[in-house]
Structures are given as structure tokens and as C-alpha cells.
Design a protein around this motif. Sequence first.
Motif, PDB file in Angstrom:
ATOM      1  N   PRO A 276       0.798  -1.230   0.000  1.00 38.38           N
ATOM      2  CA  PRO A 276       0.000   0.000   0.000  1.00 38.38           C
ATOM      3  C   PRO A 276       0.830   1.279   0.000  1.00 38.38           C
ATOM      4  O   PRO A 276       0.398   2.292  -0.547  1.00 38.38           O
ATOM      5  N   ALA A 277       2.011   1.239   0.592  1.00 43.40           N
ATOM      6  CA  ALA A 277       2.858   2.435   0.583  1.00 43.40           C
ATOM      7  C   ALA A 277       3.278   2.775  -0.847  1.00 43.40           C
ATOM      8  O   ALA A 277       3.310   3.950  -1.235  1.00 43.40           O
TER       9      ALA A 277
ATOM     10  N   ALA B 129       0.373   4.283  -2.902  1.00 40.74           N
ATOM     11  CA  ALA B 129       0.101   5.693  -2.640  1.00 40.74           C
ATOM     12  C   ALA B 129       0.973   6.621  -3.469  1.00 40.74           C
ATOM     13  O   ALA B 129       0.601   7.778  -3.710  1.00 40.74           O
ATOM     14  N   ARG B 130       2.137   6.120  -3.918  1.00 42.96           N
ATOM     15  CA  ARG B 130       3.055   7.022  -4.618  1.00 42.96           C
ATOM     16  C   ARG B 130       3.217   6.696  -6.098  1.00 42.96           C
ATOM     17  O   ARG B 130       3.788   7.502  -6.848  1.00 42.96           O
TER      18      ARG B 130
END
Length: 330
Positions: A73-74, A77-78
Motif C-alpha cells: 500500500p505504501a 500511494a506514490r
Amino acid sequence: MQTRTLGRTGRDVGVVGLGCWQLGADWGEVAEDDALAVLAAAADAGVTFFDTADVYGDGRSETLIGRFLADRPADAARITVATKMGRRADPHVAEAYTLDAFRAWTDRSRSNLGVDTLDLVQLHCPPSVVLDRDATYDALDTLVQEGRVAAYGVSVETVDEALAAVARPHVASVQIILNAFRRKPLERVLPAAAEAGVGIIARVPLASGLLSGKYDEHTQFAATDHRAYNRHGEAFDVGETFSGVPYEVGVAAAREVAALTPEGATTAQLALRWIVDQPGVSTVIPGARNPEQARANAAAASLPALDGATQDALRAIYDDRIREHVHTRW
């Protein structure tokens, strides 16, 4: 990695992204674990832009990207994910490009990627007339209003198609073949896009691997690889395979390019850095079949800008060996 704003999307993306065609089909077999390892290596190396399409492996590429981002998920997000639509139409004709079709295609891509809203959807090399119709852009605007997509762009074959899209007020990006063997977009497309605030996504950056300098006249490609079955445009536009350059011509020219490679770099990195250096380019999307290739491609962003002598030599190779085969065609 250096970032640039991707046109009217307003999103900042790394100057080297990842093309994900090969994770779906048409480049020989890539196992799922290997595909996921490529995505991980790219993300870990600072890549923040993945480019795919609904027809790459009939959705396989999208689905693998969706699985990867769900597990990380990190990174989700980017990372900006761009997909494409339109090539699922059979026959691939202008009449297929309707609002209802757009809704169906984007619904399928949203499901494959596991998102409510697609970051960027691109018309996938549509018939030229599609890019000339007001109704096309009205339908794309509707997708944005409905929240299916955050932004839209086009992927094109020709300079004229790119210029038609750049002239439209809500087109966020244009994806076009641009590499040291396909220089024509430098003349009009990149300046027009920069003036309009439209992003440029450079695809086929290594001329289907020719600009890696690793192939010779005896190289054999798998039967499932488009470099074996599309050399004369049997399946889709021949410009997508070796950038439309006859294979033997490209191999000879690539040897001259390889001789320009600076110490500590690879020929592929030289070719990618050349694209990054072109004013107006937002991101370049090389593919990778293994983690090592993904990391090496990303590292091209860290090379110094090419010096004037190298730029001149690359221009001379194009003018002497390549121009006659491609410049007037696209």
C-alpha cells in the motif's frame, strides 16, 4: 530519482517509469513470480510510473499490477498507474469508440487494478478519425465527471495524431514512440506539448531492445515474441516492433550507438538518458523482463546529461542509417 509533472494530470512521476506490456504477453513467457519481482525491483529503485493496457495478456498485466499494489500500500500511494483502452474492440474501428464502450472498458480495468478511479486512461492507438471527433473527448470528459478516471490521454502512432490530441483542452498526456531511432517527435510534438502543458510519455525507448546493443544478425526470438511475428506489421503497426527499423539496419546502427557508451554505463542506459535529456519529456517507459533490467533502467536517471559530442554523434547515426526508413512514415 528526478521527477517531473506529468502534464495536466498534475502528478509528479519519475523520469524513468516502467512499461508493463511484457508482463502480459507478446514478449515471450514471463512467469507471475518473475513479473511481480520486476514490479518490486522497479518500485524499490524509485520508479513511480507504471504503464499498462487492458489488452496486455487480456488483462494479465493490469491484474498483476493490481496484486502488487494491494500487497504494498505504501507503493500504491506514490505510484501512478496509466492504462489504455480501445484495442479490445474487434474489429478495431472508429465506430467502436463510444461512451458505453469506454465505460465497459474502464470498468474492467478498474476491477483488474483493484481501484475505484483510474489514475490515467489513454486511448490505445485509435484510428486517426477518433482523435478528430468532438464526441470522443465529450465521452472522455464524462468518464472524469463520473469518477471512473482521474485524467485521460492518448497513445498514438504518428506525429499528426499527437498534434491533434495536444490541441484538445483536457488531454493530459500523449504517449508516442521516441528514441534515438525515432527522432521526428522532437521537431513539432514535444514543443507543442510543452506549450500546451501536455505530458509526454516516451514509449519503445530501446527500439524493442535494439538500442540495448545486445542483438546481432543471428539473434532468435521466441515465436510468442512480437519481434519474431510482427517484423512487417502482420499483427499491429510495424512501428511498434524495432521502431519500424529493418532489423539488420537497426543492428548495424546499434553497434555505432554502443561505441558511444560512457564508462560505467550500458548502451541501454545511454539510450534512455538521451530521451530523458529531451525538453518536454515527462517520463520514459522501458520494459523489463527481470529485476536486474528494471534496476538498470531506473539507474539511467542518475547518469549525467549527455554531452554535445555524443548528441551530435547520435544525430549523425540517425541521419546516415535510420532516417530514410522511418522519418516520413510516422
